[in-house]
Design a protein around this motif. Structure first.
Motif, PDB file in Angstrom:
ATOM      1  N   THR A  62      -6.581 -26.900 -33.693  1.00 31.63           N
ATOM      2  CA  THR A  62      -5.947 -25.812 -34.432  1.00 31.63           C
ATOM      3  C   THR A  62      -4.586 -25.517 -33.812  1.00 31.63           C
ATOM      4  O   THR A  62      -4.279 -26.006 -32.719  1.00 31.63           O
ATOM      5  CB  THR A  62      -6.808 -24.532 -34.380  1.00 31.63           C
ATOM      6  OG1 THR A  62      -6.612 -23.897 -33.099  1.00 31.63           O
ATOM      7  CG2 THR A  62      -8.284 -24.847 -34.561  1.00 31.63           C
ATOM      8  N   PRO A  63      -3.766 -24.703 -34.462  1.00 31.74           N
ATOM      9  CA  PRO A  63      -2.483 -24.327 -33.854  1.00 31.74           C
ATOM     10  C   PRO A  63      -2.644 -23.624 -32.510  1.00 31.74           C
ATOM     11  O   PRO A  63      -1.709 -23.592 -31.702  1.00 31.74           O
ATOM     12  CB  PRO A  63      -1.873 -23.383 -34.900  1.00 31.74           C
ATOM     13  CG  PRO A  63      -2.477 -23.819 -36.196  1.00 31.74           C
ATOM     14  CD  PRO A  63      -3.880 -24.209 -35.853  1.00 31.74           C
ATOM     15  N   ILE A 117     -10.521 -18.860 -41.826  1.00 34.40           N
ATOM     16  CA  ILE A 117      -9.182 -19.298 -41.431  1.00 34.40           C
ATOM     17  C   ILE A 117      -8.276 -19.508 -42.638  1.00 34.40           C
ATOM     18  O   ILE A 117      -8.726 -19.855 -43.738  1.00 34.40           O
ATOM     19  CB  ILE A 117      -9.248 -20.586 -40.587  1.00 34.40           C
ATOM     20  CG1 ILE A 117      -9.863 -21.736 -41.397  1.00 34.40           C
ATOM     21  CG2 ILE A 117     -10.057 -20.356 -39.328  1.00 34.40           C
ATOM     22  CD1 ILE A 117      -9.796 -23.065 -40.669  1.00 34.40           C
ATOM     23  N   ASP A 118      -6.994 -19.284 -42.411  1.00 36.08           N
ATOM     24  CA  ASP A 118      -5.987 -19.501 -43.450  1.00 36.08           C
ATOM     25  C   ASP A 118      -4.921 -20.473 -42.963  1.00 36.08           C
ATOM     26  O   ASP A 118      -3.770 -20.431 -43.391  1.00 36.08           O
ATOM     27  CB  ASP A 118      -5.348 -18.176 -43.866  1.00 36.08           C
ATOM     28  CG  ASP A 118      -4.707 -17.440 -42.693  1.00 36.08           C
ATOM     29  OD1 ASP A 118      -4.757 -17.973 -41.562  1.00 36.08           O
ATOM     30  OD2 ASP A 118      -4.159 -16.346 -42.911  1.00 36.08           O
ATOM     31  N   TYR A 119      -5.310 -21.343 -42.016  1.00 35.45           N
ATOM     32  CA  TYR A 119      -4.390 -22.342 -41.483  1.00 35.45           C
ATOM     33  C   TYR A 119      -5.097 -23.695 -41.467  1.00 35.45           C
ATOM     34  O   TYR A 119      -6.319 -23.788 -41.597  1.00 35.45           O
ATOM     35  CB  TYR A 119      -3.925 -21.964 -40.077  1.00 35.45           C
ATOM     36  CG  TYR A 119      -5.050 -21.576 -39.133  1.00 35.45           C
ATOM     37  CD1 TYR A 119      -5.815 -22.546 -38.483  1.00 35.45           C
ATOM     38  CD2 TYR A 119      -5.353 -20.232 -38.895  1.00 35.45           C
ATOM     39  CE1 TYR A 119      -6.849 -22.194 -37.627  1.00 35.45           C
ATOM     40  CE2 TYR A 119      -6.382 -19.875 -38.044  1.00 35.45           C
ATOM     41  CZ  TYR A 119      -7.122 -20.857 -37.408  1.00 35.45           C
ATOM     42  OH  TYR A 119      -8.149 -20.514 -36.569  1.00 35.45           O
ATOM     43  N   ASP A 120      -4.300 -24.742 -41.315  1.00 30.57           N
ATOM     44  CA  ASP A 120      -4.855 -26.093 -41.334  1.00 30.57           C
ATOM     45  C   ASP A 120      -5.514 -26.423 -39.996  1.00 30.57           C
ATOM     46  O   ASP A 120      -5.032 -26.021 -38.926  1.00 30.57           O
ATOM     47  CB  ASP A 120      -3.758 -27.122 -41.614  1.00 30.57           C
ATOM     48  CG  ASP A 120      -3.215 -27.014 -43.032  1.00 30.57           C
ATOM     49  OD1 ASP A 120      -3.973 -26.550 -43.911  1.00 30.57           O
ATOM     50  OD2 ASP A 120      -2.049 -27.381 -43.251  1.00 30.57           O
TER      51      ASP A 120
END
Length: 213
Positions: free
Chosen positions: A169-170, A199-202
Motif C-alpha cells: 500500500t502507499p 480503502i479508497d486507494y490502490d
C-alpha cells in the motif's frame, strides 16, 4: 540476520514437525537444553551454542552442515534426504499494525529446509512461488504474532475469504484478511483492538499467506 538467528529459525521449523504450532524461544532453549536466559545471551552476543546444537542435530537426525553452513556434505547426507530452497526476504517486514518496510522480491536469500518439513506446504503451493517474510505488529493475533515468519505464495493473488494476504500500500507492507464487495476492498484485522478499513486507494497483492513458523 545473524547466523544464530538463521539457526533458531531452522530449529523452530524442526520443532513444528509439519504442524502450524507457534514455537517460541523458550521451547528452542529447552530443545537445546539451555535456560532461556542462556539462549538470550547467545543471541545478544551473536554466538552459537555448538555443543548443544550438535546434540540436537544428532537427536533430530538433521545435518549439522546444513544447520550451520546451509551446505550438504555428501559423506554426511542421508541418501534419502532431500533439501528444498525457499526464498527469504530478510529486509522486508509485513506489518500487522502500523507501517512496515519493504524490499523487492528480487532481494532475497535462499534458506534450505529438509523436504519433509515443508511437506504440507508443498501439497498446496509450488515451492518456486514461496517467499518468507517477517511479521511485525499484533493486529492479526491470534493467527499471527510479532516476530513470526510467514510463507507467502506469490502466485495466489485473487481475494478469497478467510485467507490472509500480504499487500503493498502507499503506507507500506501489511498482512490482512481481505474482502471485496461491489469492487470495494476492506482490510480486515483479527485483533478486536483494531478496526477494519474500507480503502479508497490502490493496493498490490503480493501473495497469500500459506504457512508460518
Amino acid at each position: 540476520m545473524t547466523k544464530i538467528d538463521v539457526i533458531i529459525m531452522r530449529i523452530k521449523v524442526i520443532l513444528q514437525n509439519g504442524t502450524k504450532r507457534r514455537i517460541n524461544n523458550i521451547e528452542v532453549a529447552k530443545a537445546l537444553e539451555l535456560s532461556p536466559q542462556n539462549l538470550s545471551n547467545y543471541i545478544d552476543r551473536g554466538k552459537i551454542p555448538y555443543e548443544t546444537l550438535t546434540v540436537f542435530c544428532a537427536i533430530k537426525k538433521v545435518s549439522i552442515n546444513w544447520m550451520l553452513f546451509d551446505q550438504i556434505t555428501s559423506s554426511l547426507e542421508d541418501p534419502t534426504m532431500k533439501y528444498v530452497g525457499v526464498k527469504y526476504i530478510p529486509d522486508a517486514n509485513a506489518s500487522c499494525g502500523g507501517g512496515a518496510s519493504y524490499a523487492t522480491l528480487e532481494q532475497n536469500e535462499i534458506v534450505k529446509f529438509p523436504w519433509y518439513m515443508l511437506e504440507e506446504l508443498k501439497q498446496k503451493s509450488n515451492i518456486e512461488n514461496i517467499h518468507i517474510i517477517n511479521v511485525i505488529g499484533d493486529s492479526m493475533e491470534p493467527k499471527l504474532y510479532e516476530n513470526d515468519r510467514v510463507f507467502i505464495d506469490t502466485s495466489k493473488t485473487e481475494i478469497t475469504r478467510n485467507n490472509m494476504f500480504v499487500i503493498s500500500t502507499p503506507s507500506g507492507i501489511f498482512i490482512k484478511e481481505l474482502s471485496i464487495e461491489d469492487g470495494v476492498i476492506t482490510l480486515i484485522s483479527l485483533n478486536e483492538l483494531y478496526y477494519d478499513e474500507v480503502i479508497d486507494y490502490d493496493i498490490k497483492i503480493i501473495g497469500m499467506v500459506v504457512g508460518k513458523f
